[in-house]
Design a protein around this motif. Structure first.
Motif, short mmCIF file in Angstrom:
data_model
loop_
_atom_site.label_atom_id
_atom_site.label_comp_id
_atom_site.label_asym_id
_atom_site.label_seq_id
_atom_site.Cartn_x
_atom_site.Cartn_y
_atom_site.Cartn_z
N TRP A 335 -31.05 30.55 10.50
CA TRP A 335 -31.82 31.13 11.59
C TRP A 335 -32.54 30.06 12.39
O TRP A 335 -32.93 29.01 11.86
CB TRP A 335 -32.87 32.10 11.04
CG TRP A 335 -32.32 33.29 10.33
CD1 TRP A 335 -31.02 33.71 10.29
CD2 TRP A 335 -33.05 34.20 9.50
NE1 TRP A 335 -30.90 34.83 9.52
CE2 TRP A 335 -32.14 35.16 9.02
CE3 TRP A 335 -34.39 34.31 9.14
CZ2 TRP A 335 -32.52 36.19 8.18
CZ3 TRP A 335 -34.78 35.34 8.32
CH2 TRP A 335 -33.85 36.28 7.85
N ARG A 336 -32.77 30.33 13.69
CA ARG A 336 -33.60 29.47 14.51
C ARG A 336 -35.06 29.61 14.06
O ARG A 336 -35.45 30.62 13.45
CB ARG A 336 -33.47 29.85 15.98
CG ARG A 336 -32.08 29.64 16.55
CD ARG A 336 -31.98 30.23 17.95
NE ARG A 336 -32.89 29.57 18.88
CZ ARG A 336 -32.57 28.50 19.60
NH1 ARG A 336 -31.37 27.97 19.51
NH2 ARG A 336 -33.46 27.96 20.42
N SER A 337 -35.87 28.61 14.36
CA SER A 337 -37.26 28.62 13.91
C SER A 337 -38.02 29.83 14.45
O SER A 337 -38.86 30.41 13.75
CB SER A 337 -37.96 27.33 14.33
OG SER A 337 -37.92 27.16 15.73
N SER A 338 -37.75 30.25 15.68
CA SER A 338 -38.46 31.40 16.25
C SER A 338 -38.09 32.68 15.52
O SER A 338 -38.94 33.55 15.31
CB SER A 338 -38.14 31.53 17.74
OG SER A 338 -36.73 31.66 17.96
#
Length: 482
Positions: A335-338
């Motif tokens: 997953w992306r950090s956001s």
């Protein structure tokens, strides 16, 4: 080195970035060889006082000093080497990359003969129970092991004034007694003066001569033998946040049914370069609280960071349910950090590692902006968190001028601001006074009741009691020594 004396006359300090002083109007004295337990609510200025006594607060660019503070009759900045300070943050105490070199550093600076230095290093490591090779990387130590390392460095210096700021906060129960006894043996051998800050007072009461309680409004709230202070002021001190023996703290829990499984680890192998423990199976469901306990070095923090997908797993699987993933890959590591911030929130063991804003209010807004929360709702959400965690009066302060307990509450607030379904907390109650402890643990309990999955790493027996055993969906996972 001979035992040092302390004298404060109307002393105060205001950090350059703050409008209000951290300490004000402080007057008291300590005779050579006395052993003093320094108490006070979170934010009363205990850590600031210790830094002042060690002579490391800085100059006029760093803040404004009032009154006078003296160690052995001189300003502390001119008597460096007289005092040995163990800071509240274990990692901040670490200077060099190898264990032996780090313990030797202070003694070397005091020009102790080389042969004697290494004798002291080995004796100090034995005294604090840190049984690792002198060549061991300090970066490979756990938070609790770093605390032992820092104390060993002070023991090797043999200073005339020993200043300890929450020295046992990240230690397992056996380590707490072991470290306290190591300090006492050093004091018995050298006669040094001791000033120790510790929110949980029971450990130190049998070995101190006196208790000094700081008033958050300025000055000294109480001073004298522990029994007399607590008998006369116990109720008032407990009310303002001091941990007073015989005044237990309770937290109301709501019984809720466990919901959907959110995150599952199967045969999870954790470590940074090599496995630190056997594989772990662990599932986190909505509306449940899981407390992880175990001795220092058992891999608790490493497991927590891996469950939060902030460390890559070395083996096994870590899978998010469709409920948590929300259309993303079941592997949180992709997953992306956001996306991670709105699903799995993490509070590190060292709170300052996640503080990047210039003010407390700005700090809380960074995560909200990063995950796309509409700006129109920022102020209301931030104000609610500031008030809930007693940080509203510090909204415009720089995060690095906060006390350790205040930084801990801020780090929790930054995570909660983005509303994650899974919350991972590493030593969440570190540095909290009685009042803020209750408010913080109540907030954690409310998260569970509202459907979050909570994973807490702790040595705090009261956290284990409240969040690990109070309801049918609580559980305690005990890790053996790695």
């Amino acid at each position: 080195m001979t035992a040092a004396s302390i004298r404060a006359d109307g002393w105060g300090w205001r950090h350059a970035a703050r409008t209000r002083p951290a300490v004000a109007g402080l007057s008291f004295s300590v005779e050579p060889g006395e052993r003093v337990l320094l108490l006070g609510p979170s934010g009363a200025g205990k850590s600031t006082l210790l830094a002042g006594l060690a002579g490391v607060l800085g100059d006029a660019e760093d803040g404004e000093e009032s009154g006078s503070l003296a160690v052995d009759g001189a300003h502390p900045a001119t008597t460096r080497g007289t005092a040995g300070l163990v800071l509240q943050d274990p990692q901040a105490n670490t200077i060099l990359s190898r264990v032996g070199d780090d313990v030797a550093f202070g003694a070397e600076n005091l020009r102790v003969p080389r042969d004697e230095i290494w004798t002291r290093v080995r004796e100090a490591l034995d005294a604090v129970g840190l049984a690792v090779d002198l060549e061991r990387s300090t970066a490979a130590l756990s938070g609790g092991q770093r605390q032992r390392l820092a104390l060993a460095g002070i023991l090797a210096m043999r200073p005339g004034l020993v200043l300890l700021d929450e020295p046992t906060a990240n230690l397992d129960p056996e380590g707490v007694v072991e470290v306290r006894d190591a300090v006492v043996r050093m004091l018995d051998a050298t006669g040094a003066t001791l000033v120790v800050v510790e929110h949980r007072v029971d450990t130190w009461l049998p070995v101190v001569d006196r208790v000094v309680v700081l008033d958050p409004g300025g000055g000294v709230l109480a001073d004298g033998p522990a029994d007399a202070v607590f008998a006369r002021h116990g109720d008032a001190l407990a009310e303002c946040g001091v941990w007073v023996p015989g005044h237990p703290v309770s937290v109301e829990r709501r019984e809720v049914a466990a919901g959907d499984e959110l995150l599952r680890a199967s045969g999870l192998v954790v470590g940074r370069d090599a496995p630190v423990r056997p594989p772990v199976d662990l599932a986190l469901a909505a509306g449940t609280s899981t407390v992880v306990t175990g001795p220092n070095g058992a891999g608790k923090s490493t497991l927590a960071l891996t469950m939060a997908s902030l460390l890559p797993r070395l083996g096994g699987t870590l899978a998010a349910s469709p409920t948590l993933a929300g259309g993303l890959s079941p592997d949180p590591g992709r997953w992306r950090s956001s996306a991670l911030a709105t699903r799995i929130g993490t509070v590190f063991q060292e709170p300052e590692h996640q503080l990047v804003g210039r003010t407390v209010r700005e700090e809380l807004g960074i995560g909200l902006r990063a995950v796309g929360v509409p700006r129109a709702v920022h102020a209301a959400r931030i104000d609610a968190l500031l008030q809930r965690l007693r940080l509203d009066h510090l909204a415009d302060a720089h995060p690095f001028t906060l006390s350790g307990g205040e930084q801990r509450r801020l780090s929790v607030a930054t995570v909660l601001a983005t509303g994650p379904r899974v919350v991972v907390l590493d030593e969440p109650t570190f540095g909290q006074d009685r009042r803020t402890w209750r408010e913080l643990v109540t907030l954690m309990a409310d998260l569970v009741a509202d459907g979050a999955a909570l994973l807490s790493v702790t040595h705090d027996a009261d956290v284990v009691r409240v969040l690990g055993t109070s309801t049918s969906t609580d559980r305690v996972v005990g890790l053996d020594a790695a």
